[in-house]
Design a protein around this motif. Structure first.
Motif, PDB file in Angstrom:
ATOM      1  N   VAL A  26      32.167  68.020  17.186  1.00  0.00           N
ATOM      2  CA  VAL A  26      31.413  69.152  17.700  1.00  0.00           C
ATOM      3  C   VAL A  26      32.538  69.861  18.683  1.00  0.00           C
ATOM      4  O   VAL A  26      33.047  69.343  19.963  1.00  0.00           O
ATOM      5  N   VAL A  32      31.807  71.077  13.909  1.00  0.00           N
ATOM      6  CA  VAL A  32      30.587  72.038  14.163  1.00  0.00           C
ATOM      7  C   VAL A  32      31.026  72.831  15.240  1.00  0.00           C
ATOM      8  O   VAL A  32      31.427  72.336  16.413  1.00  0.00           O
ATOM      9  N   SER A  72      29.714  75.299  18.269  1.00  0.00           N
ATOM     10  CA  SER A  72      28.563  75.612  19.120  1.00  0.00           C
ATOM     11  C   SER A  72      28.984  76.275  20.596  1.00  0.00           C
ATOM     12  O   SER A  72      30.113  76.282  20.900  1.00  0.00           O
ATOM     13  N   LEU A 132      22.242  68.305  13.968  1.00  0.00           N
ATOM     14  CA  LEU A 132      23.747  67.510  13.357  1.00  0.00           C
ATOM     15  C   LEU A 132      23.344  66.981  12.172  1.00  0.00           C
ATOM     16  O   LEU A 132      24.179  67.087  11.088  1.00  0.00           O
ATOM     17  N   ALA A 146      22.636  69.578   9.446  1.00  0.00           N
ATOM     18  CA  ALA A 146      23.666  70.118   8.735  1.00  0.00           C
ATOM     19  C   ALA A 146      24.468  69.179   7.746  1.00  0.00           C
ATOM     20  O   ALA A 146      24.989  69.636   6.721  1.00  0.00           O
ATOM     21  N   MET A 152      25.846  77.546  15.902  1.00  0.00           N
ATOM     22  CA  MET A 152      25.821  76.461  15.196  1.00  0.00           C
ATOM     23  C   MET A 152      26.197  76.727  13.783  1.00  0.00           C
ATOM     24  O   MET A 152      25.605  77.408  12.745  1.00  0.00           O
ATOM     25  N   ALA A 211      28.855  74.388  10.848  1.00  0.00           N
ATOM     26  CA  ALA A 211      29.444  73.250  10.590  1.00  0.00           C
ATOM     27  C   ALA A 211      30.045  73.768   9.287  1.00  0.00           C
ATOM     28  O   ALA A 211      29.655  74.430   8.360  1.00  0.00           O
TER      29      ALA A 211
END
Length: 431
Positions: A54, A129, A131, A142, A145, A197, A199
């Motif tokens: 992330v 990812v 964010s 998470l 996705a 958000m 991914a």
């Protein structure tokens, strides 16, 4: 000759009306009807969860970054999870540091695209990812996705953005956007992504140009051009509060419109019919709605003003626009009109935003980095004050940046033709 002119006028008005309605009504209707015949399959949990990184790009987010890191650390993702915070200011970098978290800090602001590039280059896992620091991710986002990447044709998963704005139009706008992306994804894929958000597979990432203002849309187009799909997952959603003032929302939205137009111009080969599976979406979801549609709307207003003397339809059209403009002014000043008028205000605001964004694009104002104050608190409350009265910059500077100024320009055609409009409303006209 008069008949030819009359026919030509009707054709022109019909074309303007169709263009004005296409992005907000005709295109959504098209994808809604088309998606009815497509079944969206729920992906299953993988036997082995993919490793995930992330990346959070943060600038002047010291007050919220701790909460963001805590949220990610407690996300409960069943596979390997890496957290990278790219902080361009020392205060945010210091607040983000803790065991198990990688903090990258250049000490100077390099912009969102450069922050994403640095974060992805440092990432060591298969799925990345993106964010935002001020966006709270829903539990299980998470995992939701990651499930989609079992399908090798999926290159990215677009999450949903929710805005806690029960009394305003921002929440409604994002609900409409989410519904539209869900319909597009059911057909095959969507081009609508949000940086709160998103991914994607690290292997297909291409370094983002540092001067791009809409990094998420550019990235999604890269993935689509690589032959992979961008799908939508509604349960992978983020939640954030609305902009504190309409001046702030105006600045953000017009910047995004200008950035989108810049992206579409620089990648205009993707707009050629048949170039990509998402080319119709680029026209309907992006280009027409944010440029040709609002311009056609403004032209319809211009031709309706003189026509109001003898056309009931023109008078009704002007009445709807005046209601939208009046409702918007009421909302900006802190009022709370009925729901239908709030919706009309939001539609009018979006049209004005699009025209403001076009103006910024033509003037070359599409910055990849923009002035940003420190975030005041983790959950900023929307002040019920007149724009220009909140604490911070001098009131005059805020007024100059107020949507009042720009919306007034949008309405100039009304004011320049006041005698004609007044006579129409007083009934000195032929129906």
């Amino acid at each position: 000759m008069m008949g030819v002119r009359s026919t030509g006028r009707r054709v022109a008005i019909t074309a303007l009306g169709a263009t004005a309605m296409y992005g907000h009504a005709l295109y959504p209707l098209y994808v809604a009807l088309k998606s009815r015949s497509h079944r969206t399959e729920e992906p299953e949990d993988p036997e082995v969860w993919p490793s995930m990184t992330v990346v959070v790009s943060a600038y002047r987010e010291a007050t919220v970054i701790r909460k963001k890191v805590d949220e990610l650390s407690a996300a409960g993702y069943p596979g390997p999870l890496e957290i990278i915070i790219v902080a361009d200011d020392p205060a945010t970098a210091q607040a983000a540091r803790r065991p198990g978290v990688t903090v990258l800090s250049a000490g100077v602001r390099l912009g969102k695209c450069e922050a994403v590039n640095r974060g992805v280059a440092t990432a060591s896992h298969d799925i990345v990812v993106l964010s935002d620091a001020n966006a709270g991710l829903a539990p299980g986002s998470l995992r939701a996705a990651a499930r989609h990447f079992r399908n090798p044709t999926v290159g990215a998963v677009a999450g949903e953005k929710r805005v806690e704005d029960p009394a305003g139009g921002q929440g409604f706008y994002w609900k409409f956007e989410s519904w539209l992306k869900q319909c597009e994804s059911a057909i095959g894929q969507t081009i609508g992504v949000v940086g709160e958000m998103l991914a994607f597979r690290r292997e297909v990432f291409q370094t983002l140009p540092p001067d791009v203002a809409v990094d998420d849309a550019w990235l999604a187009l890269d993935i689509t051009e690589a032959g992979l799909r961008v799908v939508y997952e509604p349960s992978a959603y983020s939640v954030e509060t609305p902009s504190a003032t309409y001046s702030e929302e105006w600045e953000r939205r017009t910047r995004v419109v200008a950035g989108n137009l810049d992206m579409l111009w620089r990648r205009r080969e993707a707009l050629v019919p048949g170039a990509l599976p998402v080319t119709p979406q680029l026209w309907g979801h992006r280009l027409v709605r944010s440029s040709f549609g609002p311009m056609a709307h403004a032209m319809l207003i211009a031709v309706s003003v003189p026509a109001a003397r003898h056309s009931r339809i023109a008078r009704l059209f002007l009445a709807g626009n005046l209601a939208g403009a009046g409702s918007l002014m009421t909302v900006i000043r802190g009022g709370n009109p009925p729901a239908p008028l709030r919706l009309a205000a939001q539609v009018f605001f979006l049209q004005a935003v699009a025209l403001g964004g076009i103006r910024r694009f033509l003037k070359g104002e599409r910055p990849a980095a923009w002035p940003k104050p420190d975030r005041v608190s983790p959950l900023p409350a929307r002040p019920n004050v007149v724009v220009g009265e909140q604490a911070g910059p001098p009131a005059q500077a805020e007024v100059d940046n107020s949507p009042f100024t720009h919306i007034r320009k949008y309405c100039t055609i009304f004011f320049r033709s006041t005698p004609g409009v007044r006579s129409a409303w007083l009934g000195n006209s032929r129906t």
